[in-house]
Motif scaffolding. Structure first.
Motif, PDB file in Angstrom:
ATOM      1  N   ASP A 255      44.205  30.958  30.304  1.00  0.00           N
ATOM      2  CA  ASP A 255      43.790  31.436  31.626  1.00  0.00           C
ATOM      3  C   ASP A 255      43.092  30.578  32.368  1.00  0.00           C
ATOM      4  OD1 ASP A 255      42.833  32.891  33.821  1.00  0.00           O
ATOM      5  OD2 ASP A 255      42.163  34.616  32.915  1.00  0.00           O
ATOM      6  N   VAL A 256      44.012  29.812  33.469  1.00  0.00           N
ATOM      7  CA  VAL A 256      43.549  28.953  34.154  1.00  0.00           C
ATOM      8  C   VAL A 256      43.470  28.965  35.440  1.00  0.00           C
ATOM      9  CG1 VAL A 256      44.109  27.041  32.617  1.00  0.00           C
ATOM     10  CG2 VAL A 256      45.742  27.928  34.082  1.00  0.00           C
ATOM     11  N   ASN A 257      42.241  28.468  36.274  1.00  0.00           N
ATOM     12  CA  ASN A 257      42.236  28.791  37.665  1.00  0.00           C
ATOM     13  C   ASN A 257      41.328  27.470  38.161  1.00  0.00           C
ATOM     14  OD1 ASN A 257      39.602  29.108  36.520  1.00  0.00           O
ATOM     15  ND2 ASN A 257      39.256  31.290  37.459  1.00  0.00           N
ATOM     16  N   VAL A 258      40.822  27.483  39.578  1.00  0.00           N
ATOM     17  CA  VAL A 258      40.195  26.692  40.057  1.00  0.00           C
ATOM     18  C   VAL A 258      38.460  27.243  40.320  1.00  0.00           C
ATOM     19  CG1 VAL A 258      42.083  25.357  41.145  1.00  0.00           C
ATOM     20  CG2 VAL A 258      40.906  27.543  42.431  1.00  0.00           C
ATOM     21  N   SER A 259      37.547  26.423  40.369  1.00  0.00           N
ATOM     22  CA  SER A 259      36.371  27.043  40.596  1.00  0.00           C
ATOM     23  C   SER A 259      35.651  26.539  41.888  1.00  0.00           C
ATOM     24  CB  SER A 259      35.529  26.267  39.471  1.00  0.00           C
ATOM     25  OG  SER A 259      34.107  26.310  39.479  1.00  0.00           O
ATOM     26  N   ASP A 260      34.757  26.902  42.698  1.00  0.00           N
ATOM     27  CA  ASP A 260      33.871  27.998  42.056  1.00  0.00           C
ATOM     28  C   ASP A 260      34.672  29.229  42.649  1.00  0.00           C
ATOM     29  OD1 ASP A 260      33.364  27.955  44.846  1.00  0.00           O
ATOM     30  OD2 ASP A 260      31.327  27.718  44.673  1.00  0.00           O
ATOM     31  N   TRP A 261      34.070  30.378  42.605  1.00  0.00           N
ATOM     32  CA  TRP A 261      34.649  31.534  42.823  1.00  0.00           C
ATOM     33  C   TRP A 261      35.267  31.434  44.442  1.00  0.00           C
ATOM     34  CZ3 TRP A 261      31.952  37.166  43.183  1.00  0.00           C
ATOM     35  CH2 TRP A 261      32.808  38.135  43.156  1.00  0.00           C
ATOM     36  N   THR A 262      34.489  30.882  45.284  1.00  0.00           N
ATOM     37  CA  THR A 262      35.002  30.910  46.587  1.00  0.00           C
ATOM     38  C   THR A 262      36.165  30.046  46.826  1.00  0.00           C
ATOM     39  OG1 THR A 262      34.153  28.904  47.044  1.00  0.00           O
ATOM     40  CG2 THR A 262      32.626  30.665  47.621  1.00  0.00           C
ATOM     41  N   ASN A 263      36.643  29.241  45.720  1.00  0.00           N
ATOM     42  CA  ASN A 263      38.070  28.730  45.731  1.00  0.00           C
ATOM     43  C   ASN A 263      38.996  29.609  45.062  1.00  0.00           C
ATOM     44  OD1 ASN A 263      37.217  26.079  47.259  1.00  0.00           O
ATOM     45  ND2 ASN A 263      36.212  25.499  45.378  1.00  0.00           N
ATOM     46  N   ASP A 264      38.622  30.081  44.088  1.00  0.00           N
ATOM     47  CA  ASP A 264      39.387  30.998  43.290  1.00  0.00           C
ATOM     48  C   ASP A 264      39.944  32.092  43.886  1.00  0.00           C
ATOM     49  OD1 ASP A 264      40.757  31.674  41.060  1.00  0.00           O
ATOM     50  OD2 ASP A 264      39.083  32.804  39.967  1.00  0.00           O
ATOM     51  N   SER A 265      38.902  32.797  44.552  1.00  0.00           N
ATOM     52  CA  SER A 265      39.300  33.925  45.269  1.00  0.00           C
ATOM     53  C   SER A 265      39.268  33.738  47.008  1.00  0.00           C
ATOM     54  CB  SER A 265      38.185  34.926  45.121  1.00  0.00           C
ATOM     55  OG  SER A 265      38.457  35.569  43.856  1.00  0.00           O
ATOM     56  N   ALA A 266      40.128  32.326  47.313  1.00  0.00           N
ATOM     57  CA  ALA A 266      40.083  32.186  48.643  1.00  0.00           C
ATOM     58  C   ALA A 266      40.673  33.244  49.320  1.00  0.00           C
ATOM     59  CB  ALA A 266      40.860  30.938  48.729  1.00  0.00           C
ATOM     60  N   THR A 267      40.514  33.558  50.759  1.00  0.00           N
ATOM     61  CA  THR A 267      41.036  34.487  51.424  1.00  0.00           C
ATOM     62  C   THR A 267      42.396  33.995  52.153  1.00  0.00           C
ATOM     63  OG1 THR A 267      39.699  33.754  53.235  1.00  0.00           O
ATOM     64  CG2 THR A 267      38.923  35.539  51.942  1.00  0.00           C
ATOM     65  N   SER A 268      43.045  35.060  52.692  1.00  0.00           N
ATOM     66  CA  SER A 268      44.237  34.707  53.410  1.00  0.00           C
ATOM     67  C   SER A 268      44.006  33.902  54.680  1.00  0.00           C
ATOM     68  CB  SER A 268      45.001  35.957  53.557  1.00  0.00           C
ATOM     69  OG  SER A 268      44.274  36.654  54.531  1.00  0.00           O
ATOM     70  N   ILE A 339      55.089  48.651  47.710  1.00  0.00           N
ATOM     71  CA  ILE A 339      54.026  47.712  47.389  1.00  0.00           C
ATOM     72  C   ILE A 339      52.953  47.833  48.466  1.00  0.00           C
ATOM     73  CG2 ILE A 339      53.096  45.441  46.448  1.00  0.00           C
ATOM     74  CD1 ILE A 339      56.017  45.208  45.333  1.00  0.00           C
ATOM     75  N   ARG A 340      51.810  48.066  48.034  1.00  0.00           N
ATOM     76  CA  ARG A 340      50.508  47.752  48.928  1.00  0.00           C
ATOM     77  C   ARG A 340      50.163  46.645  48.946  1.00  0.00           C
ATOM     78  NH1 ARG A 340      47.842  51.045  46.563  1.00  0.00           N
ATOM     79  NH2 ARG A 340      48.697  53.199  46.858  1.00  0.00           N
ATOM     80  N   GLU A 341      50.425  45.760  49.411  1.00  0.00           N
ATOM     81  CA  GLU A 341      50.256  44.379  49.294  1.00  0.00           C
ATOM     82  C   GLU A 341      48.821  43.804  50.035  1.00  0.00           C
ATOM     83  OE1 GLU A 341      53.659  41.191  49.976  1.00  0.00           O
ATOM     84  OE2 GLU A 341      53.951  42.723  51.446  1.00  0.00           O
ATOM     85  N   CYS A 342      48.047  43.107  48.875  1.00  0.00           N
ATOM     86  CA  CYS A 342      46.855  42.594  49.263  1.00  0.00           C
ATOM     87  C   CYS A 342      46.790  41.754  50.557  1.00  0.00           C
ATOM     88  CB  CYS A 342      46.316  41.789  47.908  1.00  0.00           C
ATOM     89  SG  CYS A 342      45.030  40.857  48.297  1.00  0.00           S
ATOM     90  N   ILE A 343      46.013  42.191  51.504  1.00  0.00           N
ATOM     91  CA  ILE A 343      45.680  41.270  52.542  1.00  0.00           C
ATOM     92  C   ILE A 343      44.827  39.961  52.481  1.00  0.00           C
ATOM     93  CG2 ILE A 343      46.274  43.262  53.963  1.00  0.00           C
ATOM     94  CD1 ILE A 343      43.193  43.192  54.809  1.00  0.00           C
ATOM     95  N   GLY A 344      44.258  39.982  51.141  1.00  0.00           N
ATOM     96  CA  GLY A 344      43.509  38.785  51.175  1.00  0.00           C
ATOM     97  C   GLY A 344      42.196  38.678  52.007  1.00  0.00           C
ATOM     98  N   CYS A 345      41.410  39.839  52.245  1.00  0.00           N
ATOM     99  CA  CYS A 345      40.282  39.948  52.920  1.00  0.00           C
ATOM    100  C   CYS A 345      38.981  39.758  52.245  1.00  0.00           C
ATOM    101  CB  CYS A 345      40.237  41.160  53.759  1.00  0.00           C
ATOM    102  SG  CYS A 345      40.075  42.475  52.872  1.00  0.00           S
ATOM    103  N   ASN A 346      39.074  40.074  51.021  1.00  0.00           N
ATOM    104  CA  ASN A 346      37.765  39.799  50.153  1.00  0.00           C
ATOM    105  C   ASN A 346      36.659  40.988  50.378  1.00  0.00           C
ATOM    106  OD1 ASN A 346      38.845  37.860  48.464  1.00  0.00           O
ATOM    107  ND2 ASN A 346      37.316  36.341  49.010  1.00  0.00           N
ATOM    108  N   SER A 434      46.939  36.775  60.209  1.00  0.00           N
ATOM    109  CA  SER A 434      48.259  37.481  60.504  1.00  0.00           C
ATOM    110  C   SER A 434      48.532  38.345  59.198  1.00  0.00           C
ATOM    111  CB  SER A 434      49.461  36.159  60.481  1.00  0.00           C
ATOM    112  OG  SER A 434      49.406  35.308  59.302  1.00  0.00           O
ATOM    113  N   VAL A 435      47.973  37.893  57.972  1.00  0.00           N
ATOM    114  CA  VAL A 435      48.568  38.692  57.059  1.00  0.00           C
ATOM    115  C   VAL A 435      47.933  40.100  57.052  1.00  0.00           C
ATOM    116  CG1 VAL A 435      47.963  38.637  54.391  1.00  0.00           C
ATOM    117  CG2 VAL A 435      48.684  36.685  55.381  1.00  0.00           C
ATOM    118  N   TRP A 436      46.846  40.323  57.776  1.00  0.00           N
ATOM    119  CA  TRP A 436      46.284  41.589  57.825  1.00  0.00           C
ATOM    120  C   TRP A 436      47.324  42.478  58.605  1.00  0.00           C
ATOM    121  CZ3 TRP A 436      40.458  41.274  59.239  1.00  0.00           C
ATOM    122  CH2 TRP A 436      39.776  40.282  58.433  1.00  0.00           C
ATOM    123  N   ALA A 437      48.233  42.102  59.029  1.00  0.00           N
ATOM    124  CA  ALA A 437      49.262  43.062  59.402  1.00  0.00           C
ATOM    125  C   ALA A 437      49.749  43.943  58.566  1.00  0.00           C
ATOM    126  CB  ALA A 437      50.274  42.361  60.202  1.00  0.00           C
TER     127      ALA A 437
END
Ligand code: ADP
Ligand code: SF4
Length: 685
Positions: A255-268, A339-346, A434-437
């Protein structure tokens, strides 16, 4: 199912277990953890019901000497923690999914505020939080102890019923990662120096976990292949790659990702769907074991492409599974438009950061599954044939309409403007949003297809109009308006002199009003809008000074993991930032800047001031309706209720939740305390 997507539903072997498809809910925190185990289990169970083949826990502490109180994570400190964790495994198994558990030892990422045990690290080092705590350099017996605790926790996890057991080295939060990072590991023994040595603990933990539980459980690793800090950290081009190469066939799953959490869960606002591919894509070429990765995947076409191009074997998701726990089922059943798409707002991350039960902008049922009994896909049928009027089509009005219509009520939705979506439509035209739309698009596309919803655009309703509709129940979702007088946390009276200068509000800017010359953006709101508007106006060519009483720009966005990126971005654009300062008063060509500590002031030349402070609920319609109860009764109106920003201005997630809550509570029994609580058991010894 659409044939194009059938590849997503192929079963895959993970060690001794088989996942029924490629949808994998990676570990994610939820602000509930060990304090609210029933709530967590119900939430995870719903994801399994929604079709995820693997559903994992949040990070789960293996010992009291590595705990991150007050944050609420899973716990397997000793056998007494097994029953609580077992609830999650059971809830997931009911729906035929595999249950994964992420074991963690936090090392110097744990200040140990609860246990008071000095934390440990490869070398003596300050803890990563700002606590005045330094971690102790581990000696050989400490390393032995951690290995023993990890093994014991793995056995407990197996006993609790988990199928996949993680050794965690991601996010800069976990001890094995601290050993691997050369800047954190100054050891001169066999656990320090060359990479082979720094990887030793990670390797030992994987081997020992396999030996302890590998006959029955799959052993996964979570590893951040790039820290995104260049050569001083791990990068996917050197040590990240080398670690994968060294351990390639050892775990059952990467299970691979990037670090730290701010990068792994970057917002839209900062990263697009699939943004981790450039870092993690190499992993599959180095191992025959299945690889899972994340990237806020919500589009089935993107998912298929990830698999066909050999980037990933499993589509990993935290946020996409939070926004839509039924994402896999909807793809499988050919209902991708639902599908209720994530808007990447965190906002989900923010709940965890604030140690509150997880909430989601798109999915108002998140965190409410057990305590309120809310399910993301089902809702109680209507209790009468009464008709409903919803006034205002912002996030609150749209969600209320959708949920009431799902219940079977006939709903009339009236919107003043020629555009549905309210603030979401307006704000999504600002830079980065824009993704928040999607908050609007998901709801509008569904209600437009429903026979029991009538939508009236360009219909600004007056009190008389509302009465003329002759509908039994009215929900007023008319939103809020930004203040023009500067009142807010700092000023409980209007800022003096505002009439002497062009004083604007966020609504003005979104309505297209042009400021003059140099603009002072005064942000006493502290979430995203002040920073976003500063960016917009700077892009439009205005010199910008952003003044805020907070220590830094958009300070609440620390909770959404965005603050550093926002401030860096604004500084790089040339925005002048003046923190810890309020606007004291305004003259025709300058504003008075006042230090929030000393009250010393100075003048700053500018041509316009943009006030991002507080909002006023647009509740005039509601007040007028309520003022004449006889007229209400004569019009056949039985109930009137405010929802969303008109009820109390807040974030978009709060407006969606408010609309949903009102629809659920409509004609239902409302209890004094509207949710169940999990209570602490009183100690007996
Ligand atoms: P919320 O976040 O609570 O949903 P918004 O401000 O996003 O609030 O949306 C409120 C919506 O209500 C806006 O689209 C606005 O145009 C609309 N609105 C305001 N007053 C009226 C009214 N009297 N009649 C119909 N629509 C209205
Ligand atoms: Fe996505 Fe925002 Fe929901 Fe988190 S809160 S899952 S980022 S929509």
């Amino acid at each position: 199912m659409d044939d194009r997507y059938s590849i997503l539903f192929e079963p895959i072997q993970i060690g001794p277990k088989t996942a029924k498809n490629r949808f994998y809910q990676v570990p994610h925190c939820n602000g509930m953890g060990h304090a609210l185990p029933r709530s967590v289990a119900t939430m995870r169970g719903i994801k399994a019901e929604g079709g995820w083949a693997v559903v994992c826990t949040e990070e789960t502490e293996i010992h009291a000497s590595g705990e991150i109180a007050p944050c609420l994570e899973g716990r397997l400190w000793d056998d007494s923690d097994i029953p609580a964790m077992a609830q999650t495994a059971e809830a997931v198994h009911i729906h035929g999914a595999l249950a994964g558990i992420e074991l963690v030892y936090n090392g110097h990422a744990a200040p140990n505020r609860f246990s008071r045990i000095p934390p440990v690290a490869p070398s003596s080092i300050s803890v990563t939080s700002r606590d005045p705590v330094q971690a102790r350099a581990m000696d050989k017996s400490d390393i032995k102890a951690v290995r023993k605790w990890h093994r014991a926790a793995a056995l407990r996890a197996k006993k609790a019923g988990f199928d996949i057991i993680y050794v965690y080295a991601g996010h800069n939060l976990a001890l094995p990662m601290h050993f691997i990072c050369k800047r954190l590991n100054q050891r001169t023994d066999e656990y320090g120096g060359p990479l082979e040595n720094r990887v030793r603990l990670f390797r030992e933990l994987i081997e020992e976990t396999k030996e302890a539980v590998g006959d029955h459980c799959a052993v996964a690793v979570r590893f951040a292949v790039d820290e995104l800090i260049g050569p001083q950290g791990i990068t996917h081009e050197d040590e990240g790659r080398e670690v994968v190469e060294m351990l390639a066939e050892l775990p059952d799953l990467w299970d691979v990702n990037v670090s730290d959490w701010t990068n792994d869960s970057a917002t839209s606002r900062f990263e697009d769907e699939g943004y981790q591919e450039k870092y993690t894509a190499f992993v599959k070429s180095m191992t025959t074991k299945p690889v899972v990765g994340v990237g806020r995947f919500t589009s089935p076409d993107t998912m298929v492409s990830q698999i066909r191009r050999g980037v990933l074997d499993f589509i990993g998701a935290a946020r996409a599974s939070i926004a839509d726990p039924f994402l896999p089922k909807k793809i499988e059943e050919g209902r991708t438009n639902e599908i209720r798409e994530c808007i990447g707002c965190n906002i989900c991350v923010a709940s965890d950061m604030m140690v509150a039960p997880i909430r989601c902008t798109q999915n108002p049922t998140m965190g409410e599954e057990w305590r309120r009994g809310w399910h993301p896909e089902t809702i109680e049928p209507k209790r009468s044939d009464d008709d409903v009027l919803v006034v205002g089509a912002g996030p609150a009005g749209l969600e209320c309409t959708l949920a009431l219509a799902h219940r079977g009520y006939r709903v009339t939705l009236a919107e003043a403007t020629d555009e549905l979506g309210g603030r979401v439509s307006r704000e999504s035209r600002l830079p980065g949003l824009s993704v928040w739309a999607r908050v609007r698009d998901y709801r509008v596309s569904l209600i437009r297809q429903m026979d029991n919803v009538a939508i009236y655009e360009q219909s600004r309703l007056t009190v008389d109009n509302v009465r003329e509709f002759n509908l039994s129940h009215v929900f007023v979702a008319t939103g809020s308006t930004w203040r023009r007088d500067g009142m807010g946390r700092q000023h409980r009276n209007p800022i003096p002199g505002l009439e002497k200068m062009q004083a604007l509000t966020p609504d003005d800017i979104m309505d297209g009003v042009k400021p003059h010359g140099h603009v002072v953006v005064y942000d006493d709101d502290h979430y995203y809008l002040g920073g976003v508007l500063a960016e917009k106006l700077k892009r439009d060519g205005h010199p910008i000074t952003l003044v805020t009483p907070a220590p830094d720009v958009s300070t609440w966005t620390h909770n959404t993991l965005e603050q550093e990126r926002i401030q860096t971005h604004l500084l790089n654009m040339g925005v002048n930032i003046v923190p810890q300062t309020r606007v004291g008063s305004v003259a025709p060509d300058r504003v008075e800047l006042v230090c929030v500590f000393t009250s010393r002031s100075r003048w700053h030349a500018c041509n316009s001031v943009l006030l991002v402070t507080e909002r006023i609920p647009n509740d005039a319609l509601y007040q007028a309706l309520q003022a004449d109860t006889n007229a209400l009764a004569a019009a056949g109106i039985k109930t009137v209720r405010t929802i969303g920003d008109c009820h109390a201005p807040g974030i978009i997630a709060a407006a969606v939740h408010s609309g949903h809550l009102a629809a659920r509570e409509f004609q239902a029994v409302i209890r004094d305390i509207p949710f169940k609580r999990e209570r602490v058991q009183l100690a007996t010894e």
